[in-house]
Each structure stands twice: as C-alpha cells, then as structure tokens.
Scaffold this motif. Structure first.
Motif, PDB file in Angstrom:
ATOM      1  N   SER A   1      16.925   1.040   2.398  1.00 61.17           N
ATOM      2  CA  SER A   1      16.917  -0.218   2.968  1.00 61.17           C
ATOM      3  C   SER A   1      16.053  -1.107   2.357  1.00 61.17           C
ATOM      4  O   SER A   1      14.830  -1.035   2.794  1.00 61.17           O
ATOM      5  CB  SER A   1      16.777   0.014   4.538  1.00 61.17           C
ATOM      6  N   LEU A   2      16.320  -1.941   1.519  1.00 63.88           N
ATOM      7  CA  LEU A   2      15.703  -2.813   0.627  1.00 63.88           C
ATOM      8  C   LEU A   2      15.304  -4.129   1.285  1.00 63.88           C
ATOM      9  O   LEU A   2      14.182  -4.669   1.202  1.00 63.88           O
ATOM     10  CB  LEU A   2      16.208  -3.021  -0.660  1.00 63.88           C
TER      11      LEU A   2
ATOM     12  N   ARG B   1       0.799  -1.286  -0.031  1.00 61.75           N
ATOM     13  CA  ARG B   1      -0.006  -0.100   0.117  1.00 61.75           C
ATOM     14  C   ARG B   1       1.008   1.184   0.125  1.00 61.75           C
ATOM     15  O   ARG B   1       0.420   2.383  -0.700  1.00 61.75           O
ATOM     16  CB  ARG B   1      -0.983  -0.189   1.300  1.00 61.75           C
ATOM     17  N   CYS B   2       1.802   1.337   0.692  1.00 65.25           N
ATOM     18  CA  CYS B   2       2.774   2.415   0.892  1.00 65.25           C
ATOM     19  C   CYS B   2       3.558   2.688  -0.574  1.00 65.25           C
ATOM     20  O   CYS B   2       3.603   3.652  -0.988  1.00 65.25           O
ATOM     21  CB  CYS B   2       4.236   2.329   1.998  1.00 65.25           C
ATOM     22  N   PHE B   3       3.861   1.661  -1.080  1.00 68.27           N
ATOM     23  CA  PHE B   3       4.596   1.798  -2.620  1.00 68.27           C
ATOM     24  C   PHE B   3       3.518   2.391  -3.750  1.00 68.27           C
ATOM     25  O   PHE B   3       3.997   3.157  -4.403  1.00 68.27           O
ATOM     26  CB  PHE B   3       5.407   0.515  -3.010  1.00 68.27           C
TER      27      PHE B   3
ATOM     28  N   LEU C   1      13.925  -8.036  -9.646  1.00 69.77           N
ATOM     29  CA  LEU C   1      13.646  -6.728  -9.713  1.00 69.77           C
ATOM     30  C   LEU C   1      14.945  -6.145 -10.406  1.00 69.77           C
ATOM     31  O   LEU C   1      14.799  -4.915 -11.181  1.00 69.77           O
ATOM     32  CB  LEU C   1      13.758  -6.209  -8.301  1.00 69.77           C
ATOM     33  N   VAL C   2      16.195  -6.761 -10.042  1.00 70.90           N
ATOM     34  CA  VAL C   2      17.408  -5.908 -10.700  1.00 70.90           C
ATOM     35  C   VAL C   2      17.634  -6.533 -12.136  1.00 70.90           C
ATOM     36  O   VAL C   2      18.030  -5.810 -12.891  1.00 70.90           O
ATOM     37  CB  VAL C   2      18.513  -6.460  -9.726  1.00 70.90           C
ATOM     38  N   ALA C   3      17.404  -7.874 -12.134  1.00 75.92           N
ATOM     39  CA  ALA C   3      17.589  -8.251 -13.616  1.00 75.92           C
ATOM     40  C   ALA C   3      16.722  -7.818 -14.664  1.00 75.92           C
ATOM     41  O   ALA C   3      16.851  -7.422 -15.567  1.00 75.92           O
ATOM     42  CB  ALA C   3      17.419  -9.981 -13.829  1.00 75.92           C
ATOM     43  N   ASP C   4      15.472  -7.552 -14.249  1.00 80.86           N
ATOM     44  CA  ASP C   4      14.495  -6.973 -15.268  1.00 80.86           C
ATOM     45  C   ASP C   4      14.556  -5.437 -15.304  1.00 80.86           C
ATOM     46  O   ASP C   4      13.652  -4.763 -15.620  1.00 80.86           O
ATOM     47  CB  ASP C   4      13.018  -7.315 -14.841  1.00 80.86           C
ATOM     48  N   GLU C   5      15.591  -4.813 -14.629  1.00 79.84           N
ATOM     49  CA  GLU C   5      15.721  -3.391 -14.587  1.00 79.84           C
ATOM     50  C   GLU C   5      14.414  -2.572 -13.935  1.00 79.84           C
ATOM     51  O   GLU C   5      14.572  -1.356 -14.006  1.00 79.84           O
ATOM     52  CB  GLU C   5      16.005  -2.762 -15.939  1.00 79.84           C
ATOM     53  N   THR C   6      13.775  -3.255 -13.146  1.00 78.91           N
ATOM     54  CA  THR C   6      12.940  -2.358 -12.299  1.00 78.91           C
ATOM     55  C   THR C   6      13.593  -1.648 -11.401  1.00 78.91           C
ATOM     56  O   THR C   6      13.231  -0.529 -11.156  1.00 78.91           O
ATOM     57  CB  THR C   6      11.840  -3.383 -11.518  1.00 78.91           C
TER      58      THR C   6
ATOM     59  N   PHE D   1       7.585  -4.623  -2.908  1.00 79.36           N
ATOM     60  CA  PHE D   1       7.777  -3.971  -4.003  1.00 79.36           C
ATOM     61  C   PHE D   1       7.845  -4.477  -5.405  1.00 79.36           C
ATOM     62  O   PHE D   1       7.285  -3.940  -6.432  1.00 79.36           O
ATOM     63  CB  PHE D   1       9.477  -3.392  -3.888  1.00 79.36           C
ATOM     64  N   LEU D   2       8.225  -5.851  -5.303  1.00 77.64           N
ATOM     65  CA  LEU D   2       7.861  -6.553  -6.873  1.00 77.64           C
ATOM     66  C   LEU D   2       6.307  -6.618  -7.214  1.00 77.64           C
ATOM     67  O   LEU D   2       6.179  -6.353  -8.125  1.00 77.64           O
ATOM     68  CB  LEU D   2       8.393  -7.838  -6.557  1.00 77.64           C
TER      69      LEU D   2
END
Length: 397
Positions: free
Chosen positions: A99-100, A80-82, A163-168, A107-108
């Motif tokens: 801080s992920l 909800r926050c994101f 998240l990183v590989a897909d460049e999100t 987030f995903l």
C-alpha cells in the motif's frame, strides 16, 4: 526468493491484504520478511504463517497532536522506517510495498538520499490518497486535515510520477483495469507498460458452518434476509446512507453493521432502529480475521453504499467468496465490477431512495439472481492466483 513486505498501516483492509499477500508467496516456497512497526495492533494475525520473519521497525508516532504536527511527524517517521529497511543488511530479491498510498513522499525522500539496494514493487489503491468527498459536512471537525490535503496531493502526484518514471519503483501494481487506465491518464510520466493489474489477494471461506449456524454464532436468530455492511463506519463508505434507507424498507429484514465506528457511531445505529419491519444489529469493533467468514456466511447480501469512486472494496471480494449478492454504487470502480461480472445490482451513488429501491427489489426477488458471475469472479481473485502473478512479476525484474 527472499521477499520483503512493508506494512506501516494496519487498520481497515491493510492487515488482511498484507496477510494474504504474504501467504500467497510463502505457500509457493518463498521466504518473506515482514517489515512492520513494533506497535502493530494486529501482529497476531500473522502468527500462523510459516517461512515468514518479522522485522520490527520503530513504533508509530503519537497521533494525539494537531493535524499539521501529526502529518509532518508521520513523514519523518516513514522516512526513518524506509531508511532502516534499506540499511537492514537483509539480502532481499525484491521489496514490495502493498500500500504505497500516502507513502510516496517519504519514500521518494529516502530513495533520493540512498538508492534502494533491491528492486522495488509497489501497489496503489487510489490515484488520490487524499481524496475529498462531496457533501462531507460531517467532517467539519476535521477542517484542518481537509486544508492539509491540498499541498500533499500535489507533491504526492509528483512523487508518484518521479518514482515510477525514474524506475526507482520497478513495477507499479493496481487491482483493476479501471484503476490502471486512470493511473496512466492522471500521471502523465507513467507509461502504460509500467503498470500491471494483479488480483487483490482474497482468501476462500474457511469456516465450515451453515448460514443458520453462522447467524447463531454472531447473535442473529431471525430467519429474515440479512443485509450486511462490513468495514469501518466512515463517511466515505456511506453507512449513514444505508441507515436512512433502512428506515423506509417495508419488508421484514435484518441490517447488520460490523466494523469499527467512524463518523457513524453505535448511538447513530441504535437511534435508527425504529422501523418495525427492520431489525438493526451491530458489532462496532475490529472483527478478527478468524471471525470474518461468519459475517459473510450469515448474510444474504452485502451492501456497499460508498461515496468514493475509486477502489474495489475488500468486502466485495469476501462476499463473492461466500457466493453472496452485492449492491453497490454505479459510476464507480465497485459499480463497474458489479456490472461487468454480474455480481448484483447498482444504485445511484449517494441516493438514499435509489438504494432503498434496490434493497426492496432484492428482498422481493432474491431467489431469482444467478450466482454464476459471483463464483467466477471469486476464483479470479483467489489469493493463490495473486501469488502466482506476483511471482512472475518479481522474477522478471
């Protein structure tokens, strides 16, 4: 630039880390929008920062539930926050999540439903935010939480990679070369050039007082050497190891415990205070940022009896700013940092006897240790250096 900073957690190092990240950017002339819950306990720590706007998010969920309920509710809450951040209509040049750790899953989920409207930078502090420690029988009252760690651990690994590989996430940040190498090894889909090492923003000592004055302000009158434990007294930080070592010290000294109680409480500290050569002092509560310097100025040595192998303590960097000797565990990120930068001594992780021997040696030889390595490392970690590197990273997205 207009930069968004997300702060959904505020205990431990989180508030200070977020504050000095923001200051490093505002002092370079950037505008910062801090996204944080309405019930942030230490929001007052940010009041003196110019060029910063606070964007309030919903209050965090009630933690007085079963571990399973709390964890599930936290996932929906963070989603909800994101969502609110994405829909905020604030024209950001970049959004940084300092801080992920433990935020990857919500987030995903959010970014799968709605593409982020701005570039994303995120910092991780551990490759496994659900890390479990050996011999943690003292955590037996949290068995349900420990069982819960396993499914989230696997999903979090998947979420981080995707998240990183897909460049999100456009750039993943870490605070040490050891952490970068471990991240690339563990997350097979994350490429080496997707991860950047940046300084962990650390403030210089701002209190202009002598060691004697600092000790008086925090209630220590003894002229004996002071060994400091600073931070929440959680099991993984090893306060019990230090307390056991204190029982065997033969030299006059003061052991100072400062931070919120965890598995170790005030009662545990008081019951240990039986060694006639050692005086144990404690302030077991949150230490406001404007008082932190006093503890590091007052100390002669910072002791980090940590059990965990990943991560570099914010206390280590603060001690370097105060030009203090450091004792920490070998075979860990802390130990590697101490050894590579000549910051002090390392002991066998988890060994009370090894820690006691290193403390005793320091008490006998403390005037012989050079401080050149400590001051050099402090300059590298200064928050202004962190800001300059973040500025470059943001500009290149």
């Amino acid at each position: 630039m207009d930069i968004g900073i997300v702060s959904l957690r505020w205990l431990g190092h989180h508030t200070a880390h977020t504050k000095w990240t923001i200051k490093s950017l505002t002092e370079l002339g950037h505008n910062v929008h801090l996204f944080t819950p309405k019930d942030h306990e230490f929001i007052g720590e940010f009041e003196d920062i110019e060029r910063m706007t606070v964007c309030l998010l919903p209050s965090s969920p009630n933690e007085k539930q079963s571990p399973i309920q709390s964890y599930i509710e936290s996932l929906f809450y963070r989603h909800r926050c994101f969502t609110e951040i994405f829909d905020s209509n604030i024209d950001l040049d970049v959004l940084h999540i300092p801080s992920l750790d433990q935020l990857q899953i919500p987030f995903l989920f959010t970014s799968t439903r709605e593409n982020p409207p701005f570039p994303i930078v995120a910092t991780i502090h551990r490759t496994d935010p659900f890390q479990k420690f050996k011999n943690d029988t003292v955590l037996s009252n949290k068995t349900a939480k420990n069982i819960l760690r396993h499914p989230p651990r696997r999903v979090t690994k998947y979420a981080t990679e995707k998240l990183v590989a897909d460049e999100t996430i456009d750039r993943l940040l870490v605070h040490s070369e050891q952490m970068k190498q471990r991240t690339v090894r563990k997350f097979h889909r994350i490429e080496h050039n997707s991860v950047r090492v940046v300084p962990n923003p650390t403030p210089p000592i701002q209190q202009d007082v002598s060691q004697r004055e600092a000790r008086k302000k925090i209630g220590i009158e003894s002229p004996d050497p002071v060994l400091l434990f600073f931070g929440t007294l959680r099991h993984e930080k090893g306060p019990d190891i230090l307390l056991d070592a204190a029982k065997m010290i033969k030299q006059p000294s003061t052991f100072l415990f400062a931070g919120k109680p965890g598995e170790i409480t005030e009662r545990d500290v008081v019951e240990t205070n039986t060694n006639s050569e050692v005086n144990i002092k404690s302030r077991l509560e949150y230490i406001p940022e404007n008082e932190v310097d006093l503890y590091f100025i007052a100390a002669d040595c910072l002791v980090l009896p940590y059990r965990n192998q990943e991560g570099i303590s914010s206390s280590l960097r603060r001690a370097c700013m105060a030009n203090k000797h450091i004792i920490g565990p070998e075979s860990s990120d802390i130990g590697t940092t101490i050894e590579q930068n000549q910051l002090g001594q390392t002991f066998e992780t988890g060994s009370v006897e090894s820690l006691m021997e290193n403390i005793s040696y320091f008490l006998e030889e403390n005037q012989k240790y050079p401080k050149k390595g400590v001051s050099s490392y402090a300059k590298e970690q200064h928050y202004q250096n962190a800001g300059k590197e973040l500025e470059i990273i943001y500009s290149n997205l």
